[in-house]
Write a protein that holds these residues in place. Structure first.
Motif, mmCIF file in Angstrom:
data_model
loop_
_atom_site.group_PDB
_atom_site.id
_atom_site.type_symbol
_atom_site.label_atom_id
_atom_site.label_comp_id
_atom_site.label_asym_id
_atom_site.label_seq_id
_atom_site.Cartn_x
_atom_site.Cartn_y
_atom_site.Cartn_z
ATOM 1 N N UNK A 120 -10.221 -4.624 -4.131
ATOM 2 C CA UNK A 120 -9.334 -5.636 -3.569
ATOM 3 C C UNK A 120 -9.745 -5.877 -2.134
ATOM 4 N N UNK A 121 -9.807 -7.149 -1.739
ATOM 5 C CA UNK A 121 -10.126 -7.489 -0.358
ATOM 6 C C UNK A 121 -8.873 -7.354 0.495
ATOM 7 N N UNK A 122 -9.040 -6.792 1.662
ATOM 8 C CA UNK A 122 -7.934 -6.662 2.601
ATOM 9 C C UNK A 122 -8.502 -6.649 4.012
ATOM 10 N N UNK A 123 -7.709 -7.042 4.968
ATOM 11 C CA UNK A 123 -8.142 -7.015 6.369
ATOM 12 C C UNK A 123 -7.252 -6.013 7.106
ATOM 13 N N UNK A 124 -7.696 -4.763 7.151
ATOM 14 C CA UNK A 124 -6.921 -3.739 7.834
ATOM 15 C C UNK A 124 -6.892 -4.011 9.335
ATOM 16 N N UNK A 125 -5.708 -4.050 9.883
ATOM 17 C CA UNK A 125 -5.550 -4.171 11.326
ATOM 18 C C UNK A 125 -5.450 -2.778 11.952
ATOM 19 N N UNK A 126 -5.634 -2.742 13.252
ATOM 20 C CA UNK A 126 -5.565 -1.475 13.960
ATOM 21 C C UNK A 126 -4.186 -0.858 13.789
ATOM 22 N N UNK A 127 -4.165 0.443 13.467
ATOM 23 C CA UNK A 127 -2.906 1.141 13.274
ATOM 24 C C UNK A 127 -2.904 1.937 11.979
ATOM 25 N N UNK A 128 -1.715 2.344 11.554
ATOM 26 C CA UNK A 128 -1.563 3.153 10.338
ATOM 27 C C UNK A 128 -1.051 2.281 9.199
ATOM 28 N N UNK A 129 -1.648 2.482 8.016
ATOM 29 C CA UNK A 129 -1.274 1.711 6.837
ATOM 30 C C UNK A 129 -0.908 2.668 5.698
ATOM 31 N N UNK A 130 0.028 2.228 4.877
ATOM 32 C CA UNK A 130 0.464 3.031 3.742
ATOM 33 C C UNK A 130 -0.117 2.458 2.459
ATOM 34 N N UNK A 131 -0.807 3.303 1.709
ATOM 35 C CA UNK A 131 -1.429 2.892 0.457
ATOM 36 C C UNK A 131 -0.848 3.729 -0.679
ATOM 37 N N UNK A 132 -0.425 3.051 -1.747
ATOM 38 C CA UNK A 132 0.138 3.726 -2.916
ATOM 39 C C UNK A 132 -0.633 3.272 -4.147
ATOM 40 N N UNK A 133 -1.178 4.242 -4.890
ATOM 41 C CA UNK A 133 -1.928 3.962 -6.115
ATOM 42 C C UNK A 133 -1.264 4.676 -7.281
ATOM 43 N N UNK A 134 -1.122 3.969 -8.404
ATOM 44 C CA UNK A 134 -0.510 4.541 -9.603
ATOM 45 C C UNK A 134 -1.358 4.176 -10.813
ATOM 46 N N UNK A 135 -1.647 5.161 -11.661
ATOM 47 C CA UNK A 135 -2.370 4.950 -12.911
ATOM 48 C C UNK A 135 -1.406 5.186 -14.071
ATOM 49 N N UNK A 136 -1.108 4.123 -14.825
ATOM 50 C CA UNK A 136 -0.184 4.221 -15.955
ATOM 51 C C UNK A 136 -0.892 3.945 -17.279
ATOM 52 N N UNK A 137 -2.206 4.198 -17.332
ATOM 53 C CA UNK A 137 -2.974 3.908 -18.546
ATOM 54 C C UNK A 137 -2.857 5.062 -19.541
ATOM 55 N N UNK A 138 -2.458 4.754 -20.761
ATOM 56 C CA UNK A 138 -2.353 5.704 -21.874
ATOM 57 C C UNK A 138 -1.656 7.013 -21.463
#
Length: 223
Positions: A120-138
């Motif tokens: 996924x394209x994103x433009x991270x700006x200076x600072x802290x970012x929160x990333x959440x990933x979830x795998x719900x496959x099978x």
């Protein structure tokens, strides 16, 4: 020392689920890679011998015993539908870039691994970012593993990481010390292209002098 210890920790984390991988499980290992302008999701899916026919049938939709490029692409897109990636509370769509499938023989031996890569394209700006990933496959047969790779650039570092007990979900902080500026990147790219054009136009001749192309007719030339 810190890098070595971190690498050892990642290897141990990868080894534990593999060692406990049973014949009736579908091992799904995710790696997340971060840069200033992109998040890459790499997923390896390895079915145990007992569930391999079930997974192979999901991929081989026409039942001819072979996996075509269209079939593995279709399955990979189904996998992506079961993944969720949020950046700063906003859901990010994933674009498929690679999908590879092993042969049925590899499936049947419990050694075949499906590889899926998306971004996924994103433009991270200076600072802290929160990333959440979830795998719900099978989820009925799935066992999961998720890790964030060490960023290759110093401007991005991985902070606190929190996983659920099944490692289907990871919450992590991404610290950015320099913003991604598309305008600056475009200017640098344009300057590089201009430099190449200039170097091609002005080349040293055999005597070491600059050979300049004539761009206009010599006005002193007689008619």
């Amino acid at each position: 020392m810190k890098v070595g210890a971190l690498a050892l920790g990642v290897l141990l984390a990868l080894a534990s689920p593999v060692q406990s991988h049973r014949l009736d499980e579908y091992l799904q290992a995710t790696r997340l890679a971060f840069s200033l302008d992109r998040v890459v999701v790499e997923l390896d899916l390895t079915p145990g011998v007992s569930v391999a026919p079930q997974i192979f049938a999901m991929v081989d939709r026409d039942g001819d015993g072979r996996v075509s490029p269209i079939e593995i692409e279709g399955y990979a897109r189904r996998v992506l539908q079961d993944l969720s990636l949020q950046i700063d509370g906003r859901l990010s769509s994933l674009t498929l870039v690679r999908a590879e499938s092993p042969s049925w023989d590899e499936f049947g031996e419990g050694l075949g691994t499906i590889h899926v890569e998306a971004f996924t394209d994103t433009a991270f700006r200076k600072g802290r970012h929160r990333v959440v990933y979830v795998n719900a496959h099978e989820p009925a047969i799935g066992v999961y593993l998720v890790n964030a790779l060490i960023p290759s650039i110093a401007d991005v570092t991985i902070g606190a990481e929190h996983r659920d007990a099944l490692q289907r979900r990871i919450d992590l902080d991404v610290d950015v010390t320099a913003s991604f500026d598309p305008a600056s990147w475009l200017m640098l790219t344009s300057a590089a292209v201009a430099a190449v054009v200039i170097l091609r136009r002005y080349r040293p001749n055999s005597a070491g002098r600059m050979n300049v192309r004539r761009l206009a007719a010599d006005s002193s030339r007689p008619d």
